[in-house]
Design an enzyme around this catalytic site. Structure first.
Site, PDB file in Angstrom:
ATOM      1  N   GLU A 264       0.850  -1.199   0.000  1.00 49.11           N
ATOM      2  CA  GLU A 264       0.000   0.000   0.000  1.00 49.11           C
ATOM      3  C   GLU A 264       0.875   1.236   0.000  1.00 49.11           C
ATOM      4  OE1 GLU A 264      -1.427   3.397   2.301  1.00 49.11           O
ATOM      5  OE2 GLU A 264      -0.012   1.921   3.066  1.00 49.11           O
TER       6      GLU A 264
ATOM      7  N   ARG B  45      -9.081   9.735   1.340  1.00 46.30           N
ATOM      8  CA  ARG B  45      -7.814   9.025   1.558  1.00 46.30           C
ATOM      9  C   ARG B  45      -7.587   7.997   0.452  1.00 46.30           C
ATOM     10  NH1 ARG B  45      -4.226   9.359   5.482  1.00 46.30           N
ATOM     11  NH2 ARG B  45      -3.034   7.563   6.106  1.00 46.30           N
TER      12      ARG B  45
END
Length: 146
Positions: free
Chosen positions: A74, A129
């Site tokens: 990520e 986000r």
């Protein structure tokens, strides 16, 4: 200290770059996030020239040595477009930058089939986000992964 208090300290090794490759514990899935500051639009965008950006190479070191079945990585969504890339609302018109292409190719050279997806966690956290996720399956297992 907080991790050790919650989960115990027997599996804490310290500085990742100082751990000898054989000392990494065996694992089936590698989950990792490498520092986002070198790739963030809000950071200095130093990419791999920023020492923190080079920590990605530690992930490839572990993948090559231990060959887990898969991985999940990520980072910030801008990672996809640094160094020559171009974002477009129409995802089919977006072009990956040199850094992201290097990351994908490095993971492939480790022997993994790689898929990527940008997701926005705003449904679970009170902010916009966006993150890019990279999922990989070892080539010998990828046919069964769909």
């Amino acid at each position: 200290e907080t991790y050790a208090l919650n989960f115990g300290g027997e599996h804490l090794f310290g500085d990742l770059t100082a751990i000898d490759t054989p000392d990494f514990p065996e694992h089936d899935i590698l989950t990792a996030g490498f520092p986002c500051q070198p790739f963030s639009r809000r950071g200095e965008r130093g990419g791999f020239d920023d020492g923190r950006g080079g920590l990605f190479l530690e992930i490839t070191r572990v993948l090559r040595a231990h060959r887990p079945a898969g991985f999940l990585l990520e980072n910030v969504w801008n990672l996809q477009y640094m160094d020559g890339g171009q974002w477009d609302k129409d995802e089919t018109k977006s072009v990956y930058g040199d850094i992201f292409n290097f990351i994908i190719e490095s993971l492939r050279q480790c022997g993994y089939v790689v898929k990527t997806k940008m997701l926005n966690a705003q449904g679970w956290v009170p902010q916009d986000r966006k993150r890019v996720y990279l999922v990989g399956f070892r080539e010998d297992l990828a046919a069964g992964a769909g």
